[in-house]
Design a protein around this motif. Structure first.
Motif, PDB file in Angstrom:
ATOM      1  N   ASP A  76       9.959  -2.009  39.233  1.00 48.13           N
ATOM      2  CA  ASP A  76      10.094  -0.780  38.463  1.00 48.13           C
ATOM      3  C   ASP A  76      10.629  -1.141  37.074  1.00 48.13           C
ATOM      4  N   PRO A  77       9.875  -0.851  36.020  1.00 50.09           N
ATOM      5  CA  PRO A  77      10.342  -1.227  34.678  1.00 50.09           C
ATOM      6  C   PRO A  77      11.643  -0.539  34.279  1.00 50.09           C
ATOM      7  N   ALA A  78      11.960   0.578  34.919  1.00 52.24           N
ATOM      8  CA  ALA A  78      13.238   1.239  34.647  1.00 52.24           C
ATOM      9  C   ALA A  78      14.398   0.428  35.213  1.00 52.24           C
ATOM     10  N   GLU A  79      14.112  -0.424  36.186  1.00 49.06           N
ATOM     11  CA  GLU A  79      15.139  -1.243  36.829  1.00 49.06           C
ATOM     12  C   GLU A  79      15.126  -2.705  36.357  1.00 49.06           C
ATOM     13  N   LEU A  80      13.983  -3.171  35.881  1.00 49.91           N
ATOM     14  CA  LEU A  80      13.851  -4.576  35.475  1.00 49.91           C
ATOM     15  C   LEU A  80      14.650  -4.872  34.217  1.00 49.91           C
ATOM     16  N   ASN A  81      14.983  -6.142  34.038  1.00 52.26           N
ATOM     17  CA  ASN A  81      15.619  -6.605  32.809  1.00 52.26           C
ATOM     18  C   ASN A  81      14.685  -7.590  32.121  1.00 52.26           C
ATOM     19  N   PHE A  82      14.681  -7.559  30.810  1.00 53.42           N
ATOM     20  CA  PHE A  82      13.846  -8.443  30.003  1.00 53.42           C
ATOM     21  C   PHE A  82      14.728  -9.158  28.990  1.00 53.42           C
ATOM     22  N   ASP A  83      14.317 -10.369  28.596  1.00 48.30           N
ATOM     23  CA  ASP A  83      15.123 -11.198  27.700  1.00 48.30           C
ATOM     24  C   ASP A  83      15.259 -10.630  26.297  1.00 48.30           C
ATOM     25  N   GLU A  84      14.231  -9.960  25.823  1.00 53.17           N
ATOM     26  CA  GLU A  84      14.279  -9.414  24.467  1.00 53.17           C
ATOM     27  C   GLU A  84      13.545  -8.085  24.421  1.00 53.17           C
ATOM     28  N   PRO A  85      13.836  -7.262  23.416  1.00 56.14           N
ATOM     29  CA  PRO A  85      13.212  -5.939  23.347  1.00 56.14           C
ATOM     30  C   PRO A  85      11.721  -6.022  22.986  1.00 56.14           C
ATOM     31  N   PHE A  86      11.034  -4.922  23.223  1.00 60.92           N
ATOM     32  CA  PHE A  86       9.608  -4.823  22.938  1.00 60.92           C
ATOM     33  C   PHE A  86       9.378  -3.980  21.688  1.00 60.92           C
ATOM     34  N   ASP A  87       8.287  -4.279  20.994  1.00 57.12           N
ATOM     35  CA  ASP A  87       7.879  -3.490  19.839  1.00 57.12           C
ATOM     36  C   ASP A  87       7.199  -2.201  20.274  1.00 57.12           C
ATOM     37  N   ALA A  88       6.625  -2.223  21.484  1.00 58.41           N
ATOM     38  CA  ALA A  88       5.906  -1.055  21.987  1.00 58.41           C
ATOM     39  C   ALA A  88       5.964  -1.007  23.502  1.00 58.41           C
ATOM     40  N   ILE A  89       5.923   0.216  24.026  1.00 63.64           N
ATOM     41  CA  ILE A  89       5.799   0.459  25.457  1.00 63.64           C
ATOM     42  C   ILE A  89       4.573   1.339  25.640  1.00 63.64           C
ATOM     43  N   VAL A  90       3.681   0.913  26.525  1.00 61.35           N
ATOM     44  CA  VAL A  90       2.417   1.622  26.719  1.00 61.35           C
ATOM     45  C   VAL A  90       2.146   1.854  28.200  1.00 61.35           C
ATOM     46  N   GLY A  91       1.220   2.750  28.485  1.00 61.69           N
ATOM     47  CA  GLY A  91       0.780   2.976  29.855  1.00 61.69           C
ATOM     48  C   GLY A  91      -0.427   3.890  29.870  1.00 61.69           C
ATOM     49  N   ARG A  92      -1.173   3.828  30.948  1.00 62.58           N
ATOM     50  CA  ARG A  92      -2.335   4.704  31.104  1.00 62.58           C
ATOM     51  C   ARG A  92      -2.356   5.232  32.536  1.00 62.58           C
ATOM     52  N   TYR A  93      -2.432   6.563  32.642  1.00 63.48           N
ATOM     53  CA  TYR A  93      -2.548   7.248  33.933  1.00 63.48           C
ATOM     54  C   TYR A  93      -1.444   6.829  34.895  1.00 63.48           C
ATOM     55  N   GLY A 115      12.969   1.752  16.343  1.00 62.11           N
ATOM     56  CA  GLY A 115      11.762   2.000  15.560  1.00 62.11           C
ATOM     57  C   GLY A 115      10.474   1.638  16.278  1.00 62.11           C
ATOM     58  N   GLY A 116      10.576   1.251  17.548  1.00 60.73           N
ATOM     59  CA  GLY A 116       9.393   0.858  18.310  1.00 60.73           C
ATOM     60  C   GLY A 116       8.498   2.040  18.657  1.00 60.73           C
ATOM     61  N   VAL A 117       7.370   1.733  19.276  1.00 62.40           N
ATOM     62  CA  VAL A 117       6.323   2.708  19.575  1.00 62.40           C
ATOM     63  C   VAL A 117       6.237   2.932  21.081  1.00 62.40           C
ATOM     64  N   VAL A 118       6.085   4.205  21.489  1.00 67.68           N
ATOM     65  CA  VAL A 118       5.831   4.556  22.884  1.00 67.68           C
ATOM     66  C   VAL A 118       4.535   5.349  22.913  1.00 67.68           C
ATOM     67  N   VAL A 119       3.551   4.861  23.680  1.00 65.62           N
ATOM     68  CA  VAL A 119       2.272   5.590  23.768  1.00 65.62           C
ATOM     69  C   VAL A 119       1.720   5.510  25.188  1.00 65.62           C
ATOM     70  N   PHE A 120       1.415   6.681  25.739  1.00 65.14           N
ATOM     71  CA  PHE A 120       0.835   6.787  27.071  1.00 65.14           C
ATOM     72  C   PHE A 120      -0.455   7.582  26.987  1.00 65.14           C
ATOM     73  N   HIS A 121      -1.492   7.078  27.617  1.00 67.31           N
ATOM     74  CA  HIS A 121      -2.771   7.780  27.740  1.00 67.31           C
ATOM     75  C   HIS A 121      -2.744   8.434  29.114  1.00 67.31           C
ATOM     76  N   GLU A 122      -2.582   9.743  29.139  1.00 65.31           N
ATOM     77  CA  GLU A 122      -2.438  10.483  30.392  1.00 65.31           C
ATOM     78  C   GLU A 122      -3.473  11.596  30.480  1.00 65.31           C
ATOM     79  N   LEU A 123      -3.703  12.061  31.687  1.00 65.23           N
ATOM     80  CA  LEU A 123      -4.615  13.165  31.922  1.00 65.23           C
ATOM     81  C   LEU A 123      -3.916  14.491  31.673  1.00 65.23           C
TER      82      LEU A 123
END
Length: 174
Positions: A76-93, A115-123
């Motif tokens: 679950d990305p809400a629970e995971l840890n990452f070494d450095e931040p992301f410039d964007a978070i994306v997802g589809r459906y 200042g990063g970008v969040v974009v989801f392609h959803e129905l």
């Protein structure tokens, strides 16, 4: 069939060369590989999925494509840890399958650089219809009361996100 539409959304949101992108609900990796094309050889994509089989399939695709800049993590990305931040978070459906998407998004965006970008392609199920009309379709689409609740839920999802994203998800009705 769907990739050209998703590509337009991603490009319009600013996904570009050199970015580091987190893909939520990667499945077999289609959006991750699409983002890989957009960020080029200097960018990086990390895909996530709750289904281990999907992550294994995506990792195999990345290995076959010899793409060292696209990787996948199970969990679950809400629970995971990452070494450095992301410039964007994306997802589809994917948001429609998360029990509390607003809460999950609030936790996921902690992985985003300022200042990063969040974009989801959803129905958008508001216009779901069948021709000719069928009772089971009306029940599945939920009718107007459920549609209104769904629209309110989607708008609540983004109330704390940037105005541009809010306008994309909750456009003003004429």
């Amino acid at each position: 069939m769907i990739d050209p539409i998703t590509r337009r959304f991603l490009e319009a949101a600013g996904i570009a060369k050199g970015m580091r992108v987190l893909d939520i609900g990667s499945g077999a990796g289609d959006v991750a590989f699409l983002c890989g094309e957009l960020v080029g050889p200097t960018g990086e994509i990390v895909g996530t999925d709750l289904a281990l089989a999907a992550v294994e399939r995506a990792e195999l695709r990345a290995k076959r494509a010899e793409s060292g800049r696209i990787s996948f993590r199970h969990g679950d990305p809400a629970e995971l840890n990452f070494d450095e931040p992301f410039d964007a978070i994306v997802g589809r459906y994917v948001l429609q399958f998360i029990p509390d998407p607003a809460q999950s998004l609030r936790r996921i965006v902690r992985h985003l650089r300022p200042g990063g970008v969040v974009v989801f392609h959803e129905l958008d199920w508001d216009g779901a219809r069948s021709s000719p009309p069928r009772q089971h379709t009306i029940r599945c689409a939920g009718g107007s009361a459920v549609q209104s609740r769904e629209r309110a839920r989607r708008c609540a999802l983004v109330r704390d996100l940037p105005l541009y994203l809010n306008m994309l998800v909750c456009p003003r009705r004429p």
